[in-house]
Design a protein around this motif. Structure first.
Motif, short mmCIF file in Angstrom:
data_model
loop_
_atom_site.label_atom_id
_atom_site.label_comp_id
_atom_site.label_asym_id
_atom_site.label_seq_id
_atom_site.Cartn_x
_atom_site.Cartn_y
_atom_site.Cartn_z
N THR A 38 0.88 4.20 1.65
CA THR A 38 0.36 4.98 2.77
C THR A 38 1.01 6.36 2.77
O THR A 38 2.01 6.61 2.08
CB THR A 38 0.67 4.28 4.10
OG1 THR A 38 2.09 4.21 4.27
CG2 THR A 38 0.07 2.88 4.14
N ARG A 39 0.43 7.24 3.54
CA ARG A 39 0.99 8.59 3.65
C ARG A 39 2.43 8.53 4.17
O ARG A 39 3.31 9.26 3.71
CB ARG A 39 0.12 9.43 4.58
CG ARG A 39 0.53 10.87 4.65
CD ARG A 39 -0.44 11.64 5.48
NE ARG A 39 -1.77 11.44 4.92
CZ ARG A 39 -2.57 12.41 4.54
NH1 ARG A 39 -2.18 13.65 4.68
NH2 ARG A 39 -3.76 12.16 4.05
N THR A 58 4.59 6.03 3.78
CA THR A 58 5.44 5.53 2.70
C THR A 58 5.75 6.64 1.71
O THR A 58 6.89 6.81 1.27
CB THR A 58 4.77 4.35 1.97
OG1 THR A 58 4.49 3.32 2.92
CG2 THR A 58 5.63 3.81 0.87
N ALA A 109 0.84 -1.20 0.00
CA ALA A 109 0.00 0.00 0.00
C ALA A 109 0.87 1.25 0.00
O ALA A 109 1.95 1.27 0.59
CB ALA A 109 -0.91 0.01 1.22
#
Length: 107
Positions: free
Chosen positions: A56-57, A59, A54
């Motif tokens: 994500t913010r 990442t 995913a």
């Protein structure tokens, strides 16, 4: 790895192939820097999604910081590894601007 290899070739090589064919447009080099590092960020996002992870913010922020640091390292490399080029802080700002655009568009 292909994107990284192209960036290193284009920025550290003293005379990259085809550089003399570019038209004399003001700040064209800044646009090229933005495209290269925005492309790096986009390619990394693509690879992460393709691997099934995913975006994500957290990442995305790590990718942003990593790509921006790569841009800074690239400017240092231009200063110390080439005889013709010099590192330019405005090139790093252009790198970061390209990464910023990609941050909002690539995922």
């Amino acid at each position: 790895m292909i994107v990284v290899a192209l960036i290193v070739y284009a920025t550290v090589n003293d005379e990259p192939e085809g550089a003399d064919l570019l038209p004399p447009i003001p700040y064209l080099d800044k646009l090229i820097h933005a495209i290269m590092f925005g492309g790096l960020f986009g390619a990394l996002c693509f690879d992460i999604r393709r691997a099934g992870w995913a975006l994500t913010r957290r990442t995305l922020l790590w990718l942003f910081v990593g790509c921006s640091l790569a841009g800074a390292c690239d400017e240092v490399a231009q200063t110390y590894l080439t005889s013709v080029r010099q590192g330019d802080p405005t090139d790093w700002l252009a790198d970061t601007a390209g990464i910023t655009v990609a941050y909002f568009t690539a995922p």
